[in-house]
Design an enzyme around this catalytic site. Structure first.
Site, PDB file in Angstrom:
ATOM      1  N   LYS A  14      63.929  17.046  11.187  1.00 22.20           N
ATOM      2  CA  LYS A  14      64.214  18.252  10.131  1.00 22.20           C
ATOM      3  C   LYS A  14      62.899  18.709   9.536  1.00 22.20           C
ATOM      4  O   LYS A  14      62.658  19.996   9.384  1.00 22.20           O
ATOM      5  CB  LYS A  14      65.360  17.679   9.142  1.00 22.20           C
ATOM      6  CG  LYS A  14      66.472  17.168   9.802  1.00 22.20           C
ATOM      7  CD  LYS A  14      67.624  16.824   8.812  1.00 22.20           C
ATOM      8  CE  LYS A  14      67.214  15.620   7.646  1.00 22.20           C
ATOM      9  NZ  LYS A  14      67.242  14.268   8.257  1.00 22.20           N
ATOM     10  N   ARG A  89      74.101  15.762   1.515  1.00 15.18           N
ATOM     11  CA  ARG A  89      74.074  14.650   2.218  1.00 15.18           C
ATOM     12  C   ARG A  89      75.600  13.887   2.037  1.00 15.18           C
ATOM     13  O   ARG A  89      75.812  12.743   2.400  1.00 15.18           O
ATOM     14  CB  ARG A  89      73.052  13.427   1.713  1.00 15.18           C
ATOM     15  CG  ARG A  89      71.917  13.536   2.636  1.00 15.18           C
ATOM     16  CD  ARG A  89      70.954  12.417   2.129  1.00 15.18           C
ATOM     17  NE  ARG A  89      70.082  11.759   2.925  1.00 15.18           N
ATOM     18  CZ  ARG A  89      68.718  12.071   3.357  1.00 15.18           C
ATOM     19  NH1 ARG A  89      68.454  13.057   2.610  1.00 15.18           N
ATOM     20  NH2 ARG A  89      67.860  11.353   3.631  1.00 15.18           N
ATOM     21  N   ARG A 128      56.554   6.645  12.356  1.00 17.25           N
ATOM     22  CA  ARG A 128      56.301   7.517  11.314  1.00 17.25           C
ATOM     23  C   ARG A 128      55.732   6.704  10.024  1.00 17.25           C
ATOM     24  O   ARG A 128      54.854   7.041   9.412  1.00 17.25           O
ATOM     25  CB  ARG A 128      57.389   8.416  10.693  1.00 17.25           C
ATOM     26  CG  ARG A 128      56.951   9.487   9.646  1.00 17.25           C
ATOM     27  CD  ARG A 128      58.229  10.336   9.541  1.00 17.25           C
ATOM     28  NE  ARG A 128      59.343   9.762   8.618  1.00 17.25           N
ATOM     29  CZ  ARG A 128      60.457  10.205   8.513  1.00 17.25           C
ATOM     30  NH1 ARG A 128      60.741  11.537   8.717  1.00 17.25           N
ATOM     31  NH2 ARG A 128      61.532   9.763   7.521  1.00 17.25           N
ATOM     32  N   ARG A 134      55.481   5.498   3.688  1.00 16.57           N
ATOM     33  CA  ARG A 134      56.818   5.576   2.988  1.00 16.57           C
ATOM     34  C   ARG A 134      57.286   3.861   3.201  1.00 16.57           C
ATOM     35  O   ARG A 134      57.557   3.616   4.455  1.00 16.57           O
ATOM     36  CB  ARG A 134      57.957   6.418   3.550  1.00 16.57           C
ATOM     37  CG  ARG A 134      57.716   7.872   3.046  1.00 16.57           C
ATOM     38  CD  ARG A 134      58.379   8.992   3.777  1.00 16.57           C
ATOM     39  NE  ARG A 134      59.786   8.375   3.533  1.00 16.57           N
ATOM     40  CZ  ARG A 134      60.798   9.445   3.995  1.00 16.57           C
ATOM     41  NH1 ARG A 134      60.446  10.438   4.382  1.00 16.57           N
ATOM     42  NH2 ARG A 134      62.169   9.210   4.071  1.00 16.57           N
ATOM     43  N   ARG A 146      69.596   3.220   6.205  1.00 16.97           N
ATOM     44  CA  ARG A 146      69.609   4.510   5.893  1.00 16.97           C
ATOM     45  C   ARG A 146      70.536   5.202   7.135  1.00 16.97           C
ATOM     46  O   ARG A 146      71.279   6.353   6.930  1.00 16.97           O
ATOM     47  CB  ARG A 146      68.251   5.217   6.053  1.00 16.97           C
ATOM     48  CG  ARG A 146      67.311   4.957   4.882  1.00 16.97           C
ATOM     49  CD  ARG A 146      66.033   5.019   5.178  1.00 16.97           C
ATOM     50  NE  ARG A 146      65.478   6.179   5.327  1.00 16.97           N
ATOM     51  CZ  ARG A 146      64.446   6.753   6.003  1.00 16.97           C
ATOM     52  NH1 ARG A 146      63.470   5.688   6.421  1.00 16.97           N
ATOM     53  NH2 ARG A 146      63.944   7.914   6.163  1.00 16.97           N
TER      54      ARG A 146
HETATM   55  P1  AMP Z   1      64.518  11.897   3.109  1.00 17.41           P
HETATM   56  O1  AMP Z   1      63.181  12.263   2.889  1.00 17.41           O
HETATM   57  O2  AMP Z   1      65.369  13.149   3.345  1.00 17.41           O
HETATM   58  O3  AMP Z   1      64.503  10.947   4.434  1.00 17.41           O
HETATM   59  O4  AMP Z   1      65.175  11.157   1.819  1.00 17.41           O
HETATM   60  C1  AMP Z   1      64.641   9.885   1.464  1.00 17.41           C
HETATM   61  C2  AMP Z   1      65.423   9.092   0.536  1.00 17.41           C
HETATM   62  O5  AMP Z   1      65.801   9.954  -0.491  1.00 17.41           O
HETATM   63  C3  AMP Z   1      66.948   8.938   1.142  1.00 17.41           C
HETATM   64  O6  AMP Z   1      67.021   7.794   1.898  1.00 17.41           O
HETATM   65  C4  AMP Z   1      67.561   8.923  -0.550  1.00 17.41           C
HETATM   66  O7  AMP Z   1      67.643   7.381  -0.713  1.00 17.41           O
HETATM   67  C5  AMP Z   1      67.055   9.808  -0.974  1.00 17.41           C
HETATM   68  N1  AMP Z   1      67.971  11.043  -0.759  1.00 17.41           N
HETATM   69  C6  AMP Z   1      67.304  12.470  -0.230  1.00 17.41           C
HETATM   70  N2  AMP Z   1      68.110  13.434  -0.118  1.00 17.41           N
HETATM   71  C7  AMP Z   1      69.024  13.151  -0.766  1.00 17.41           C
HETATM   72  C8  AMP Z   1      70.378  13.476  -1.101  1.00 17.41           C
HETATM   73  N3  AMP Z   1      70.888  14.692  -0.926  1.00 17.41           N
HETATM   74  N4  AMP Z   1      71.373  12.614  -1.635  1.00 17.41           N
HETATM   75  C9  AMP Z   1      71.216  11.321  -1.830  1.00 17.41           C
HETATM   76  N5  AMP Z   1      70.095  10.904  -1.773  1.00 17.41           N
HETATM   77  C10 AMP Z   1      69.024  11.545  -1.040  1.00 17.41           C
END
Ligand code: AMP
Length: 191
Positions: A14, A89, A128, A134, A146
């Site tokens: 994404k 999400r 990654r 991260r 996740r």
């Molecule tokens: P991402 O960078 O999108 O993979 O997000 C990393 C982490 O941030 C996720 O595993 C969640 O813990 C949190 N997170 C990001 N976006 C959301 C969302 N829309 N709702 C809830 N948690 C989120």
């Protein structure tokens, strides 16, 4: 306005595709993951709370991310459109996003889902993790958590947009360029 939801599990591509879409269409990129990591870097209270959940592979509360998105929509009133990346999400987030956009006389144009199988996702995220720094990319157990959060809470969001005839899925395995071409053909039919 062109408002895209780029959808898919962690590691689906994404972020990579968002960068290309920003360049091509001049959209504002709203990634809740990036916004949360920004809060962590700044050491805010919100960031500290979110970090515990993120490092453990769990979603942060709906109210937190909805509030962040609401602020960003208000701060970008003249935008040509938005790419929502990693948001919504949960179905509750999708409903809240509809209301926020409606209050601005706008709506989601289309959700584009990138389909990638679990084995490929795990490989990509571990790779990654070597450069992203991260914590949630570095640990196979957290990665699996996740993906489970995605399957339990996030996958149903596709049904929400299917119900509005705004859902399209494309194959997320292949070259970055080929996937970008597929995304562009979807956008061409909804624009
Ligand atoms: P991402 O960078 O999108 O993979 O997000 C990393 C982490 O941030 C996720 O595993 C969640 O813990 C949190 N997170 C990001 N976006 C959301 C969302 N829309 N709702 C809830 N948690 C989120």
């Amino acid at each position: 306005m062109l408002n895209l939801v780029l959808f898919g599990p962690p590691g689906a591509g994404k972020g990579t595709q968002s960068q290309k879409l920003i360049e091509k269409f001049g959209l504002i990129h709203l990634s809740t993951g990036d916004l949360l990591r920004g809060e962590i870097t700044q050491g805010t209270e919100l960031g500290l709370e979110a970090k515990k959940l993120m490092d453990d592979g769990k979603l942060v509360p709906d109210a937190v991310v909805i509030g962040m998105i609401s602020n960003k929509l208000d701060a970008n009133k003249d935008a040509k459109g938005f790419i929502f990346d990693g948001f919504p999400r949960t179905v509750a987030q999708a409903e809240a996003l509809d209301s926020l956009l409606l209050s601005k006389q706008s709506a989601i144009s289309v959700m584009i889902a990138l389909e990638v199988n679990d084995a490929e996702l795990e490989q990509r995220l571990l790779l990654r993790g070597k450069s992203s720094g991260r914590l949630d990319d570095a640990n196979p157990e957290v990665i699996r958590k996740r993906i489970k959060e995605y399957n339990d809470k996030t996958a149903p969001v596709a049904g929400f947009y299917q119900g509005q005839n705004k859902y399209t899925s494309i194959n997320g395995i292949g070259s970055v360029e080929d996937i970008f071409t597929s995304i562009n053909s979807v956008i061409a039919t909804y624009k």
